[in-house]
Write an enzyme that holds these catalytic residues in place. Structure first.
Site, short mmCIF file in Angstrom:
data_model
loop_
_atom_site.label_atom_id
_atom_site.label_comp_id
_atom_site.label_asym_id
_atom_site.label_seq_id
_atom_site.Cartn_x
_atom_site.Cartn_y
_atom_site.Cartn_z
N CYS A 1 0.81 -1.22 0.00
CA CYS A 1 0.00 0.00 0.00
C CYS A 1 0.85 1.27 0.00
O CYS A 1 0.37 2.34 -0.37
CB CYS A 1 -0.94 0.00 1.19
SG CYS A 1 -2.18 -1.29 1.07
N HIS B 1 -3.04 7.78 1.37
CA HIS B 1 -3.44 6.43 0.96
C HIS B 1 -4.86 6.20 1.47
O HIS B 1 -5.22 6.62 2.57
CB HIS B 1 -2.48 5.41 1.56
CG HIS B 1 -2.94 4.00 1.39
ND1 HIS B 1 -3.33 3.49 0.17
CD2 HIS B 1 -3.10 2.98 2.29
CE1 HIS B 1 -3.69 2.24 0.32
NE2 HIS B 1 -3.57 1.90 1.59
N ASN C 1 -9.76 0.28 -0.88
CA ASN C 1 -8.30 0.33 -0.80
C ASN C 1 -7.71 -0.32 -2.04
O ASN C 1 -7.77 -1.53 -2.20
CB ASN C 1 -7.85 -0.40 0.47
CG ASN C 1 -6.34 -0.37 0.67
OD1 ASN C 1 -5.60 0.02 -0.23
ND2 ASN C 1 -5.90 -0.78 1.85
O1 UT7 Z 1 -3.60 -0.26 3.44
C1 UT7 Z 1 -3.10 -0.57 4.68
C2 UT7 Z 1 -3.66 -1.81 5.14
N1 UT7 Z 1 -4.81 -1.90 5.88
C3 UT7 Z 1 -5.30 -1.00 6.76
O2 UT7 Z 1 -4.92 0.11 6.93
C4 UT7 Z 1 -6.42 -1.52 7.60
C5 UT7 Z 1 -6.34 -1.04 9.01
N2 UT7 Z 1 -7.41 -1.59 9.81
C6 UT7 Z 1 -8.71 -1.25 9.63
O3 UT7 Z 1 -9.03 -0.47 8.77
C7 UT7 Z 1 -9.74 -1.82 10.58
O4 UT7 Z 1 -9.08 -2.46 11.67
C8 UT7 Z 1 -10.73 -2.80 9.91
C9 UT7 Z 1 -11.64 -2.04 8.97
C10 UT7 Z 1 -9.97 -3.87 9.15
C11 UT7 Z 1 -11.59 -3.49 10.97
O5 UT7 Z 1 -12.27 -2.51 11.74
P1 UT7 Z 1 -12.29 -2.60 13.33
O6 UT7 Z 1 -13.12 -1.50 13.81
O7 UT7 Z 1 -10.86 -2.67 13.78
O8 UT7 Z 1 -13.04 -3.96 13.58
P2 UT7 Z 1 -12.53 -5.27 14.33
O9 UT7 Z 1 -11.47 -5.96 13.55
O10 UT7 Z 1 -12.23 -4.91 15.76
O11 UT7 Z 1 -13.83 -6.17 14.33
C12 UT7 Z 1 -14.99 -5.81 15.09
C13 UT7 Z 1 -16.06 -6.85 14.85
C14 UT7 Z 1 -15.59 -8.28 15.04
O12 UT7 Z 1 -16.63 -9.01 15.62
P3 UT7 Z 1 -16.67 -9.33 17.19
O13 UT7 Z 1 -15.40 -10.09 17.46
O14 UT7 Z 1 -16.69 -7.98 17.87
O15 UT7 Z 1 -17.91 -10.12 17.36
C15 UT7 Z 1 -15.36 -8.77 13.64
O16 UT7 Z 1 -15.50 -10.16 13.52
O17 UT7 Z 1 -16.52 -6.76 13.50
C16 UT7 Z 1 -16.47 -8.07 12.90
N3 UT7 Z 1 -16.23 -7.90 11.48
C17 UT7 Z 1 -17.21 -7.67 10.60
N4 UT7 Z 1 -18.55 -7.58 10.74
C18 UT7 Z 1 -19.28 -7.34 9.64
C19 UT7 Z 1 -15.04 -7.90 10.81
N5 UT7 Z 1 -15.25 -7.70 9.51
C20 UT7 Z 1 -16.60 -7.56 9.35
C21 UT7 Z 1 -17.41 -7.32 8.22
N6 UT7 Z 1 -18.74 -7.21 8.42
N7 UT7 Z 1 -16.91 -7.18 6.98
#
Ligand code: UT7
Length: 323
Positions: free
Chosen positions: A114, A250, A280
């Site tokens: 990225c 980005h 992304n």
């Molecule tokens: O380009 C550089 C690379 N990437 C990044 O910069 C990504 C950086 N990270 C992020 O943008 C965020 O961490 C994410 C968007 C990937 C995730 O957001 P988050 O607010 O950190 O969510 P989380 O991983 O803490 O997940 C919260 C909940 C979980 O469920 P439980 O354990 O609370 O029951 C996940 O299983 O959301 C769940 N979850 C989803 N639910 C619905 C994860 N993905 C999804 C989804 N739809 N697509």
């Protein structure tokens, strides 16, 4: 008088097929509401079967050459940032070189996921500053959809395909008020290799593999490391956050973009955001955003443009340019 690289044209290409969040919600356990709230993403473009990274890169590069009035024969350096090459080798850049009709110079790929566009821009800028190239094409192009496990809701909703390109030309006469790339700043920390990676590759599994990510871990690093590299870039040019006219970040997550804008005290009207429509697109995201904002007249000559990115590696960097 020192040499500086001026960005003289931008180009973009997005595959025709658009997948809105609702369509993904039919095949994986997610909702439009979750994706929009957590990421700001509403849709993504996805390449057609048989449409390759080189096709996307070629279209964006041709667009950038047209915008800059540069003939392919006068390009003496092509740097393509991609994580999704057509083949393991040779460099996808060489295929793009041939298709453009660029007969001399050198073309090679740069891999920093990225952050790839910043790394490619820094590479081309160094070639220009040291007199090794006069006119360079810098491309970010990805078919990231090919690396996704479409059953993994934690990653498949986040990415899209696309390509963006800029043409750089050497010009003499930098100085504080001169136009062009002011400085680039690159970092990696391989201790976080496993935080965001693809679980395949020619030397490990012999397969292409799929994206694996510790999203929260990357998020935490993103905010801290981007803030630090932005400070470094501003200090290197004796500039303050208030001097920045445009943040072109980005495009991974609107929450990260908003965090950086808050840190710089920049209102949303000074931030170029495409993440809702493009998702992304990895190395393509910054040049796609540049092409959009220069195409619609937002970026104006003389303005200070700040670019920053972070991704797998971890690799991160920033570039300050006077447009
Ligand atoms: O380009 C550089 C690379 N990437 C990044 O910069 C990504 C950086 N990270 C992020 O943008 C965020 O961490 C994410 C968007 C990937 C995730 O957001 P988050 O607010 O950190 O969510 P989380 O991983 O803490 O997940 C919260 C909940 C979980 O469920 P439980 O354990 O609370 O029951 C996940 O299983 O959301 C769940 N979850 C989803 N639910 C619905 C994860 N993905 C999804 C989804 N739809 N697509």
């Amino acid at each position: 008088m020192s040499l500086r690289s001026q960005i003289i044209g931008c180009g973009a290409y997005l595959p025709r097929r658009v997948i809105p969040n609702d369509e993904l919600a039919k095949t994986v356990d997610t909702t439009d509401e979750w994706i929009v709230q957590r990421t700001g993403i509403s849709q993504r473009h996805v390449a057609a079967d048989g449409e390759l990274t080189s096709d996307l890169a070629f279209a964006a590069a041709r667009d950038a050459l047209r915008a800059s009035g540069v003939q392919p024969e006068s390009v003496d350096l092509l740097v393509l940032a991609t994580t999704t090459p057509d083949h393991t080798f040779p460099a996808t850049a060489t295929k793009v070189q041939a298709r453009l009709g660029m007969t001399g110079g050198a073309a090679f790929d740069v891999q920093a996921v990225c952050a790839g566009f910043i790394f490619a821009l820094a590479t081309a800028d160094s070639f220009i500053k040291t007199g090794q190239a006069k006119t360079a094409l810098v491309i970010g192009a990805e078919t990231f959809s090919r690396l996704l496990n479409w059953k993994d809701r934690g990653t498949c909703v986040l990415f899209g395909d696309g390509a963006g390109a800029v043409v750089l030309r050497a010009h003499v006469g930098g100085g504080a008020a001169g136009r062009g790339v002011l400085s680039t700043h690159l970092h990696t920390d391989g201790r976080a290799y496993n935080m965001l990676y693809v679980d395949g590759g020619p030397s490990s599994t012999g397969t292409t593999g799929h994206v694996r990510m510790d999203g929260q871990g990357v998020f935490r690093h993103a905010v801290a490391k981007l803030a630090s590299v932005v400070d470094e870039a501003l200090a290197a040019n004796s500039l303050n956050p208030g001097d920045v006219d445009w943040l072109v970040p980005h495009q991974a997550n609107q929450r990260i973009i908003d965090g950086m804008a808050r840190k710089l005290a920049l209102g949303p009207e000074k931030v170029v955001s495409t993440v809702s429509r493009h998702a992304n697109t990895s190395a393509a995201s910054i040049p796609l955003a540049l092409a959009e904002a220069s195409g619609d007249g937002r970026l104006k000559p003389g303005q200070i443009v700040l670019m920053e990115a972070i991704g797998g590696g971890l690799a991160w960097g920033a570039c300050l340019a006077r447009w």
